[in-house]
Design a protein around this motif. Structure first.
Motif, mmCIF file in Angstrom:
data_model
loop_
_atom_site.group_PDB
_atom_site.id
_atom_site.type_symbol
_atom_site.label_atom_id
_atom_site.label_comp_id
_atom_site.label_asym_id
_atom_site.label_seq_id
_atom_site.Cartn_x
_atom_site.Cartn_y
_atom_site.Cartn_z
ATOM 1 N N ASN A 113 -5.890 10.956 5.577
ATOM 2 C CA ASN A 113 -4.979 10.110 6.348
ATOM 3 C C ASN A 113 -4.739 8.763 5.685
ATOM 4 O OD1 ASN A 113 -4.790 7.824 8.593
ATOM 5 N ND2 ASN A 113 -3.802 9.654 9.402
ATOM 6 N N THR A 114 -5.714 8.305 4.867
ATOM 7 C CA THR A 114 -5.525 6.954 4.292
ATOM 8 C C THR A 114 -4.444 6.962 3.219
ATOM 9 O OG1 THR A 114 -7.158 7.314 2.542
ATOM 10 C CG2 THR A 114 -7.977 6.412 4.640
ATOM 11 N N ASN A 115 -3.971 8.170 2.800
ATOM 12 C CA ASN A 115 -2.958 8.197 1.743
ATOM 13 C C ASN A 115 -1.625 7.615 2.203
ATOM 14 O OD1 ASN A 115 -4.053 11.408 0.360
ATOM 15 N ND2 ASN A 115 -4.793 9.342 0.001
ATOM 16 N N TYR A 116 -1.401 7.473 3.523
ATOM 17 C CA TYR A 116 -0.112 6.927 3.968
ATOM 18 C C TYR A 116 0.090 5.528 3.384
ATOM 19 C CZ TYR A 116 0.966 10.587 7.376
ATOM 20 O OH TYR A 116 1.284 11.776 7.978
ATOM 21 N N ASN A 117 -0.907 4.652 3.625
ATOM 22 C CA ASN A 117 -0.733 3.253 3.178
ATOM 23 C C ASN A 117 -1.847 2.791 2.252
ATOM 24 O OD1 ASN A 117 0.690 3.503 5.967
ATOM 25 N ND2 ASN A 117 1.560 1.677 5.013
ATOM 26 N N ASN A 118 -2.807 3.752 1.985
ATOM 27 C CA ASN A 118 -3.957 3.352 1.170
ATOM 28 C C ASN A 118 -4.697 2.179 1.827
ATOM 29 O OD1 ASN A 118 -3.406 5.277 -1.037
ATOM 30 N ND2 ASN A 118 -1.503 4.082 -1.204
ATOM 31 N N ILE A 119 -5.911 1.914 1.314
ATOM 32 C CA ILE A 119 -6.764 0.906 1.981
ATOM 33 C C ILE A 119 -6.528 -0.412 1.256
ATOM 34 C CG2 ILE A 119 -9.152 0.327 2.602
ATOM 35 C CD1 ILE A 119 -9.669 3.462 2.146
ATOM 36 N N VAL A 120 -5.659 -1.256 1.818
ATOM 37 C CA VAL A 120 -5.276 -2.513 1.148
ATOM 38 C C VAL A 120 -6.130 -3.636 1.721
ATOM 39 C CG1 VAL A 120 -3.416 -4.162 0.773
ATOM 40 C CG2 VAL A 120 -2.925 -1.703 0.795
ATOM 41 N N ILE A 121 -6.922 -4.269 0.854
ATOM 42 C CA ILE A 121 -7.857 -5.320 1.309
ATOM 43 C C ILE A 121 -7.532 -6.614 0.568
ATOM 44 C CG2 ILE A 121 -10.278 -6.001 1.490
ATOM 45 C CD1 ILE A 121 -10.846 -2.877 1.033
ATOM 46 N N ALA A 122 -6.994 -7.602 1.315
ATOM 47 C CA ALA A 122 -6.848 -8.943 0.742
ATOM 48 C C ALA A 122 -8.165 -9.646 1.042
ATOM 49 C CB ALA A 122 -5.681 -9.669 1.416
ATOM 50 N N GLU A 123 -8.870 -10.109 0.015
ATOM 51 C CA GLU A 123 -10.195 -10.711 0.281
ATOM 52 C C GLU A 123 -10.010 -12.034 1.031
ATOM 53 O OE1 GLU A 123 -12.953 -11.207 -3.060
ATOM 54 O OE2 GLU A 123 -14.609 -11.028 -1.620
ATOM 55 N N ASN A 124 -10.877 -12.228 2.057
ATOM 56 C CA ASN A 124 -10.843 -13.475 2.850
ATOM 57 C C ASN A 124 -11.679 -14.509 2.099
ATOM 58 O OD1 ASN A 124 -11.185 -15.568 4.633
ATOM 59 N ND2 ASN A 124 -11.555 -14.280 6.434
ATOM 60 N N GLU A 125 -11.025 -15.145 1.105
ATOM 61 C CA GLU A 125 -11.754 -16.058 0.221
ATOM 62 C C GLU A 125 -12.134 -17.342 0.946
ATOM 63 O OE1 GLU A 125 -9.605 -16.591 -3.460
ATOM 64 O OE2 GLU A 125 -9.267 -14.442 -3.730
ATOM 65 N N GLY A 148 0.833 -1.215 0.000
ATOM 66 C CA GLY A 148 0.000 0.000 0.000
ATOM 67 C C GLY A 148 0.857 1.250 0.000
ATOM 68 N N ARG A 149 1.937 1.218 0.817
ATOM 69 C CA ARG A 149 2.819 2.381 0.908
ATOM 70 C C ARG A 149 3.548 2.609 -0.423
ATOM 71 N NH1 ARG A 149 8.420 3.194 4.386
ATOM 72 N NH2 ARG A 149 8.397 5.484 4.366
ATOM 73 N N ALA A 150 3.944 1.511 -1.081
ATOM 74 C CA ALA A 150 4.676 1.635 -2.357
ATOM 75 C C ALA A 150 3.829 2.412 -3.369
ATOM 76 C CB ALA A 150 5.023 0.248 -2.898
ATOM 77 N N TRP A 151 2.521 2.199 -3.324
ATOM 78 C CA TRP A 151 1.623 2.887 -4.275
ATOM 79 C C TRP A 151 1.733 4.415 -4.066
ATOM 80 C CZ3 TRP A 151 -4.461 2.115 -4.553
ATOM 81 C CH2 TRP A 151 -4.922 2.614 -5.770
ATOM 82 N N THR A 152 1.802 4.833 -2.798
ATOM 83 C CA THR A 152 1.931 6.274 -2.520
ATOM 84 C C THR A 152 3.286 6.792 -3.015
ATOM 85 O OG1 THR A 152 0.384 6.305 -0.678
ATOM 86 C CG2 THR A 152 2.119 7.952 -0.627
ATOM 87 N N LEU A 153 4.380 6.034 -2.750
ATOM 88 C CA LEU A 153 5.711 6.496 -3.183
ATOM 89 C C LEU A 153 5.792 6.526 -4.711
ATOM 90 C CD1 LEU A 153 8.077 4.734 -0.601
ATOM 91 C CD2 LEU A 153 7.222 7.100 -0.594
ATOM 92 N N VAL A 154 5.153 5.534 -5.375
ATOM 93 C CA VAL A 154 5.114 5.533 -6.853
ATOM 94 C C VAL A 154 4.393 6.795 -7.323
ATOM 95 C CG1 VAL A 154 3.898 4.410 -8.790
ATOM 96 C CG2 VAL A 154 5.356 3.064 -7.262
ATOM 97 N N GLY A 155 3.267 7.120 -6.645
ATOM 98 C CA GLY A 155 2.511 8.318 -7.035
ATOM 99 C C GLY A 155 3.361 9.578 -6.903
ATOM 100 N N LYS A 156 4.196 9.612 -5.849
ATOM 101 C CA LYS A 156 5.022 10.817 -5.594
ATOM 102 C C LYS A 156 6.186 10.903 -6.575
ATOM 103 C CE LYS A 156 4.716 12.814 -1.238
ATOM 104 N NZ LYS A 156 5.391 13.364 -0.082
#
Lengths: 135, 430, 428, 137
Positions: B245-257, B218-226
């Motif tokens: 505030n969610t921009n720090y790590n973004n909302i990362v959801i691994a689905e509980n399959e 999630g954090r990598a997505w923000t650094l890529v954006g920057k």
């Protein structure tokens, strides 16, 4: 506007602009004086930036020698109350430059969308345009 | 002519689009909500940025002859600094990255050549392969290679096994720090066996700071954006008035399959169950279901009704991403919703409001009204029908996404006011 | 009590039950388990639990219960005396990479890269305060009553501050946070979140961001002070262990860096938040909030296309997603605060009074909610299903803070209640 | 049910590695995946432990067991979580069917989940010989 100020506007900080080697402008040694043996081991780090495309310069259109007797388009891009501001400007022109023809137009589409028919009309019938952008 | 708050943005945007010397002038901010008299005072007053009378500045701008600089043509390169920093100490490098806006202002792993090479082993793709373009808002899109993404993945704290997921997200070109005066939130849903291969967390604390893959991808997505999209520069390429505030790590959801009786999200989007997929969303925020009108009811909690109740608190400018704990899903299945589609259909049909409330919403006027004028459905009808008509919140059931995640300590759900954008295969980047 | 007891716990709480018994002195308690949940099950389904097996030990449940009440105790089960759980060696020595891995593997981080807390760095951090390294700062527990509180020293706070990436001049604020004993990773099956509003000259001294992007990842003090709070909530009280000392079923993304909100005092038309709480303007203060979530305040009606947006109407409408267990913390861009002034709301109290009276619910809508907030006792007299009552009875459920860079008259709204304000100066 | 020190203490939320108090070196040697071992990367640092000070725990001996439940009175206590009362009713039914001469008494503990209920404890001590308590959701 020198090169540094221009490029810093493109979102590059001065240190990067100068492209100076990091080593050259070494920040002062760690404040705690005694630099720990492990602390001064040296590493290289890669630049994480992507590659921006070159920017194509667009020359500005030649100016009018005067606005007297000219037609100026006031273009509202659709922001809240933007039209109200331009209507006040229309009143101002009528009071202060009675010989300037002022035409009020609202740009089609949401604020980022283009409006070719309007540009064409301004090019044909207008001599200048004032555009209101923002909230 | 823009308002004062956009001064930096206007000048930098003009430069980036090739007209660095555009004669922009500014009124006080805002215009929205001001009366005619207050706006006349703007016109007759001074430009707050230059201090000169506004109208004089406008007329000069149209009449003062151009300079040589004003008429220059040709191309101008943008400098992003040297390919390598140092050699220097770890502390100095950490400070350099921080002070030059290359981080999220939290410590990074220094991307040494060794670490970047180790990260590159996480994919079969060539380091120099250009994999995408990304623009923060309405700016020129930057391009980037596998290696440039790897540098940011190292900085975020990713392991090489996470790299295909980061590459898939980066290849979408969807910036995590888009620029708008609204402070957007971003989310990714991850499906397929990779969730367990990377030991992602989809049970207790799923969306919290408890699992390295969830946090660092999630954090990598923000650094890529920057760094790769040149986003996140407040006042320039980031205009969110208050920040999210969610921009720090973004909302990362691994689905509980494994604890979900429903089809996984990626299968709904046409992928095979064994494929590894990341799906991206953007929108406003994520809220908890506790405010629903029957929240916490003991007997027969009726979660369909509760979810619909929370929907009415969202802005329909963005869709709905509902994250249900498996216990909530178990109750919904007992209510008869044995498939996601059945619940999506019921929620779409039963979440309604009057056409008047719809037209009253600010966002809708700015974004849907122009589309209605062009006759685009359903907006055209929603703007023509009588005020009292009950209309659905969104055009169709697909605007409602259901995902399962949670550790079953209680039957809860959360609702993101987030719109599904795209799904990308992770396997393609292995 | 001196009488044999057989606790029955649903399987979801297995780890929590075991570690909790151990932490309270009875590590070998004979616990039996049923499938999860019990809530909402029919009588037949529950009876089937009894006839079936304990899902953890795979033996018939009732037989196990009877057995645990009758099988004689072992020596271990009757031991007395005290035992202190170790927290590991005072320091660890290895390469930077291995230490980064070690801190991660042993649950001492938020799983993201840290600054390795060497003695040099911790000593530098300690220079940020006049307090002695071994002074006990306070006590903290992941949940009052459920877990024993740990104590911690200035130095132990400093180690976590270094790890978070903070600099020594952020340390007094971090110590002020720790001194309250409020954990950012409060353990409940709800995934709760915390916020801290900062007032006083320290905001500018530390160059905190209360303008554009204030609550986003764009500023070192905002980011690292918030992150230090999460790291302290893991390390100083053994919190944040999923299934044991953190039970949030779905977790909450705000727990990464928490909501650190420096108030935009210079663009605000009102007295700063800490002055409202009785502090002097020049004092540096940090105020704490706690609740469910934060929304962008775009859902409610009232922000319509009328020329002058009705901010108060929008603010009230945007409370609709919230339960009344927690209050409403409004984070207003200065444009909204000043816009409210244009609408005649000159003081914060005038806004709060209007909101308290006009943010209403219909009794029949909320009466079945677990957290309905319905008045009890005399005020409840005469209420019918159709009565319209305030969502929050008391106006202290509403808090207003000004923050933002004025690029648009937006406000964000957190379903959070105010807890306490503490001085930062005390820790300089 | 013998329990060695490691298992006992790991219950108190300490991962085994810390329990053993071993230095980091032994722990993460295998995990050094981060590239070549150039001299700079091999330099050793010493990092401080970020943990707080947990209070000592007083061990409480478990109460002596009953020889048998026959003829005894067993209190069925709910801590108030939703469904607990129904569940304990089923336990009462089970006893009625399988151990008819065991007397069961249902009580709801006062206060919230975590609150003590001295009045109830006193009653159980006086009139009961055993307790079955239901906790959770």
């Amino acid at each position: 506007m020198n090169r540094r100020k221009l490029l810093s506007l493109l979102g590059m900080s001065p240190a990067l602009l100068a492209g100076a080697e990091l080593g050259a402008q070494q920040p002062k040694a760690a404040k705690s004086g005694k630099v720990p043996s492990a602390g001064n081991a040296q590493f290289e780090a890669l630049n994480p930036k992507g590659s921006p495309p070159p920017v194509r310069l667009i020359p500005m259109a030649p100016r009018l020698n005067t606005i007297h007797g000219k037609t100026i388009y006031l273009v509202d891009t659709g922001f809240m109350s933007g039209g109200v501001l331009l209507q006040q400007m229309q009143i101002w022109f009528n009071k202060n430059y009675p010989d300037v023809t002022v035409v009020f137009r609202k740009k089609a589409g949401s604020y980022m969308e283009d409006d070719p028919p309007l540009w064409k009309e301004i090019k044909e019938k207008g001599n200048a345009a004032i555009m209101a952008i923002g909230h | 002519m823009a308002t004062k708050s956009f001064a930096d943005l206007a000048k930098s945007n003009a430069s980036k689009r090739g007209m660095p010397h555009i004669r922009a002038c500014f009124t006080p901010h805002p215009v929205w909500g001001k009366t005619a008299e207050q706006l006349m005072a703007y016109v007759e007053g001074d430009d707050p940025v230059s201090g000169k009378p506004l109208m004089k500045e406008i007329i000069d701008g149209l009449t003062v002859p151009l300079t040589a600089e004003d008429t220059k043509t040709g191309m101008m390169d943008v400098n992003v600094g040297p390919p390598v920093f140092g050699p220097d100490t770890l502390d100095n490098l950490q400070t350099h990255f921080l002070n030059n806006g290359m981080t999220d202002f939290l410590p990074v792993i220094i991307p040494t050549p060794e670490k970047v090479d180790a990260m590159l082993k996480g994919t079969s793709h060539h380091p120099d392969e250009v994999i995408g373009k990304m623009a923060a808002g309405a700016f020129a899109a930057w391009t980037y290679t596998v290696k440039q993404v790897a540098v940011n993945a190292v900085m975020a704290g990713c392991e090489p096994e996470y790299f295909p997921v980061v590459l898939a997200v980066a290849s979408s070109g969807m910036a995590a720090l888009g620029s708008s005066t609204t402070s957007f939130a971003y989310s990714m849903v991850i499906n397929g066996p990779i969730r367990d291969k990377l030991n992602m967390n989809y049970t207790i604390g799923a969306m919290g700071p408890f699992a390295q893959p969830n946090a660092t991808i999630g954090r990598a997505w923000t650094l890529v954006g920057k760094n790769l999209g040149n986003g996140g520069i407040p006042g320039d390429t980031y205009m969110g008035s208050q920040g999210n505030n969610t921009n720090y790590n973004n909302i990362v959801i691994a689905e509980n399959e494994k604890d979900s009786p429903w089809t996984p999200f990626h299968v709904q989007k046409g992928f095979r169950p064994e494929e590894n997929v990341v799906s991206l969303f953007s929108g406003e925020d994520i809220r908890q279901g506790h405010g629903a009108r029957r929240a916490g009811v003991l007997e027969n909690p009726m979660f369909d009704d509760q979810i619909s109740d929370i929907f009415r608190t969202l802005t329909s400018q963005f869709d709905a991403l509902v994250i249900c704990d498996p216990l909530t899903v178990r109750r919904l299945v007992e209510q008869g919703y044995d498939t996601k589609e059945k619940l999506m259909e019921w929620l779409w049909k039963n979440t309604q409001r009057t056409a008047k409330d719809y037209r009253d919403s600010a966002f809708v006027y700015t974004f849907h009204y122009p589309r209605a004028l062009r006759g685009e459905e359903p907006y055209a009808t929603w703007y023509k029908c009588p005020e009292g008509t009950l209309i659905p919140y969104w055009p169709k059931p697909d605007n409602i996404v259901l995902v399962v995640a949670g550790g079953q300590t209680n039957p809860f759900f959360q609702v993101g006011n987030l719109t599904y954008r795209v799904s990308v295969s992770i396997d393609k980047w292995m | 009590m001196g009488i044999p007891a057989a606790p029955i716990v649903t399987i979801a709480f297995k780890d929590l039950a075991q570690t909790n018994c151990a932490k309270r002195g009875m590590p070998l308690q004979r616990i039996s388990y049923t499938p999860h949940p019990v809530w909402g099950k029919t009588d037949e389904q529950m009876y089937a639990y009894l006839d079936g097996n304990d899902p953890v030990h795979n033996i018939p449940l009732m037989k196990e219960i009877v057995d645990s009440l009758t099988r004689p105790l072992t020596a271990d089960e009757s031991k007395t005396g005290t035992v202190t759980p170790p927290v590991g060696a005072p320091s660890f020595t290895d390469t930077a990479d291995n230490l980064q891995q070690y801190f991660l593997d042993n649950g001492m981080t938020d799983t993201m890269p840290i600054i390795i807390p060497t003695q040099e760095k911790v000593d530098a951090m300690l220079k940020g305060t006049s307090h002695k390294p071994d002074e006990v700062v306070g006590k903290m527990t992941p949940a009052q009553g459920a877990f024993p509180a740990w104590s911690f020293t200035v130095q132990q706070c400093a180690v976590n501050a270094v790890m978070a990436g903070a600099t020594p001049d952020y340390f007094p604020t971090i110590l002020a946070i720790a001194s309250t004993g409020i954990s950012a990773l409060f353990s409940s099956t709800n995934s709760l979140v915390s916020a801290a509003v900062i007032n006083g000259p320290i905001r500018d001294k530390l160059a905190m961001n209360y303008g554009i992007g204030a609550m986003g990842p764009f500023n070192q003090p905002n980011a690292t002070i918030g992150r230090a709070w999460t790291l302290m909530s893991r390390n100083l009280d053994g919190g944040g262990i999923c299934g044991e000392t953190y039970m949030g079923s779905q977790g909450n993304v705000i727990n990464y860096s928490n909501l650190i909100i420096p108030e935009n005092e210079k663009d605000s038309p009102w007295p700063p938040f800490h002055v409202q709480k009785g502090f002097k303007p020049e004092e540096n203060v940090i105020s704490f909030f706690f609740g469910f979530c934060i929304t962008q305040g775009q859902g409610g009606k009232g922000l319509g296309v009328k020329p002058v947006p009705l901010y108060n109407v929008a603010m009230s409408a945007n409370c609709s997603p919230f339960a009344s267990l927690f209050g409403a913390l409004f984070l207003l861009d200065p444009l909204v605060a000043n816009g409210l002034g244009d609408l005649g709301f000159k003081t914060k109290d005038s806004v709060v009074d209007w909101l308290q009276k006009n943010t209403t619910v219909v009794v029949k809508d909320v009466k079945s909610m677990l957290f309905s907030g319905l008045p009890r006792g005399p005020e409840a007299a005469g209420l019918t299903d159709d009565s319209v009552i305030p969502k929050w009875q008391k106006s202290d459920a509403f808090n207003l803070v000004v923050v933002g860079g004025q690029t648009n008259p937006y406000h964000q709204l957190a379903n959070m209640s105010y807890r306490v304000s503490v001085s930062i100066d005390k820790w300089i | 049910m013998g329990m060695n020190r490691r298992k006992l203490l790991s219950l108190i939320g300490m991962s085994p590695a810390i329990l053993a108090g071993a230095t980091a070196e032994a722990q993460s040697k295998a995990k050094n995946k981060n590239g070549r071992s150039g001299s700079a990367a091999e330099v050793k640092l010493t990092a401080l432990n970020p943990r707080g000070i947990p209070p000592p725990i007083t061990l409480i001996p478990m109460a002596p067991r009953l020889a048998t439940l026959d003829g005894k009175t067993v209190y069925l206590v709910s801590d108030g979580f939703p469904g607990a009362d129904h569940f304990l009713d089923q336990i009462a039914n089970w006893f009625k069917k399988n151990m008819p001469n065991v007397t069961t008494v249902y009580r709801l503990k006062a206060g919230g989940f975590a609150d003590d209920d001295p009045k109830l404890n006193a009653e159980i001590k006086e009139k009961g010989q055993a307790v079955i308590m239901a906790i959770g959701h």
